[in-house]
Motif scaffolding. Structure first.
Motif, PDB file in Angstrom:
ATOM      1  N   HIS A 135      58.005  61.762   4.726  1.00  0.00           N
ATOM      2  CA  HIS A 135      57.610  61.536   3.339  1.00  0.00           C
ATOM      3  C   HIS A 135      56.111  61.443   3.139  1.00  0.00           C
ATOM      4  O   HIS A 135      55.623  61.629   2.032  1.00  0.00           O
ATOM      5  CB  HIS A 135      58.221  60.227   2.827  1.00  0.00           C
TER       6      HIS A 135
ATOM      7  N   TRP B  56      57.181  55.133   2.374  1.00  0.00           N
ATOM      8  CA  TRP B  56      56.682  55.963   1.275  1.00  0.00           C
ATOM      9  C   TRP B  56      55.233  56.381   1.453  1.00  0.00           C
ATOM     10  O   TRP B  56      54.836  57.453   1.024  1.00  0.00           O
ATOM     11  CB  TRP B  56      56.838  55.241  -0.061  1.00  0.00           C
TER      12      TRP B  56
ATOM     13  N   ASN C 140      56.217  51.223  -3.482  1.00  0.00           N
ATOM     14  CA  ASN C 140      56.136  52.679  -3.559  1.00  0.00           C
ATOM     15  C   ASN C 140      54.800  53.248  -3.145  1.00  0.00           C
ATOM     16  O   ASN C 140      54.710  54.412  -2.758  1.00  0.00           O
ATOM     17  CB  ASN C 140      56.437  53.135  -4.993  1.00  0.00           C
TER      18      ASN C 140
END
Length: 375
Positions: A221, A265, A349
């Motif tokens: 990611h 993330w 996040n």
């Protein structure tokens, strides 16, 4: 050190947080940051100030919460965001559009400065629902590179209407993130655990090198490059593992470190102090990884408070040449890992670090600032 952190509840899920870069000669800590939101009816790009030093506690600690300077509506989820310079911010949207917003310092407003509609798209650019999320953006002013769900790589230049270069089928899977290795080279990570290097001077549409996680093809990611040693790269993936790669050798990671219990993330080396690395996760944690060499002097949970006498490369002629990140087992006696958010439950996040300051954003509709990271 939770008491160093101030929180601001913003009634929006925050997908991205970024410090505004400091002018080259600046000595003061960063004081302005941007946030982007996602999964809201009305997503926004917002600019915040933490520079209100009127509220200083007895011990000199900062007390005020971030103040909103200005905000503007953003079409779609903010998927990624990077400052191009002091005034301009490049924002990647889930609609596939890439927009440069300008922050007008004199009257504290934001305006859309330039827009590339559907820079990323499925099938063809003309279908009404054809947009594909732009998942990642990286800037090296005036150049901007974007990657997306459509496996496409675009090279834009600020103030130029058309893409300088597009590699349409760069990847058959989703590209999740991109970073510059050097001026003409970028590195992408994708949803089948591969890391690819692209030389933008070459006209061919193939990567110059491919690296991959062995086995499970775990989606990657996020990626960041070591600021001083361009061959060292960190990635994080769906399984929460931190992988460190040396792109000069082999095609597999140098080390795989157990980290989070869910998707990682973002991963960021500290830009001026890269012995420190920060990661955040869907599991609600934000970890500070410290490989600075004096760790033998500090008790660490990795050897349960006992003192270790071996620390990295004490016989090396120049310690800084050998990076602790490339040791075979970086966790052995020489890495201290701290979860900076012990009791958080919802996803963290995004994070950004600059100087002594950390900013992060969560699905709990809050942004958090720590201005004394190394206190």
């Amino acid at each position: 050190a939770m008491e160093d952190v101030c929180a601001k509840f913003v009634s929006q899920k925050i997908s991205k947080t970024r410090w505004r870069p400091l002018p080259a000669a600046a000595l003061q800590p960063p004081d302005v940051f941007a946030t982007g939101s996602w999964d809201n009816e009305d997503n926004r790009l917002s600019i915040w100030s933490v520079g209100d030093l009127g509220n200083v506690g007895l011990n000199g600690e900062y007390q005020g919460e971030p103040q909103l300077l200005c905000d503007i509506r953003h079409n779609g989820d903010v998927m990624d965001m990077q400052f191009l310079d002091q005034e301009r911010i490049v924002v990647a949207s889930s609609t596939g559009t890439v927009t440069i917003f300008r922050h007008h310092h004199n009257n504290q407003t934001l305006s859309a400065n330039q827009r590339w509609e559907k820079a990323h798209y499925h099938v063809d650019q003309d279908t009404s629902c054809g947009g594909a999320a732009c998942t990642g953006v990286i800037c090296n002013n005036p150049e901007i590179v974007t990657v997306g769900e459509d496996g496409r790589i675009n090279l834009f230049r600020a103030d130029q209407k058309d893409a300088v270069r597009s590699i349409d089928n760069a990847d058959s899977s989703t590209l999740h993130a991109v970073t510059f290795l050097r001026t003409n080279e970028i590195l992408t990570v994708n949803s089948i655990g591969q890391l690819k290097i692209w030389d933008l001077r070459q006209q061919r549409n193939e990567p110059s090198q491919i690296f991959s996680l062995t086995g499970d093809r775990v989606p990657l990611h996020c990626v960041d490059r070591h600021p001083n040693q361009q061959h060292i790269v960190a990635t994080g993936g769906q399984d929460g593992m931190l992988s460190i790669w040396d792109i000069r050798q082999g095609t597999m990671p140098v080390s795989l470190l157990n980290a989070h219990e869910a998707e990682m993330w973002e991963v960021h080396f500290h830009p001026s102090n890269p012995d420190h690395l920060f990661t955040c996760s869907e599991d609600g944690s934000l970890w500070h990884w410290d490989t600075s060499t004096d760790i033998s002097e500090k008790p660490s949970f990795l050897h349960q408070g006992g003192r270790s006498t071996t620390y990295f490369s004490h016989n090396a002629i120049n310690q800084s040449v050998v990076s602790a990140w490339l040791s075979n087992d970086p966790t052995k006696d020489r890495m201290e890992i701290t979860n900076l958010i012990p009791n958080q439950t919802l996803s963290v996040n995004s994070l950004d670090v600059l100087g002594p300051c950390l900013v992060y954003g969560t699905d709990a509709e809050a942004i958090y600032v720590n201005r004394q990271l190394f206190a």
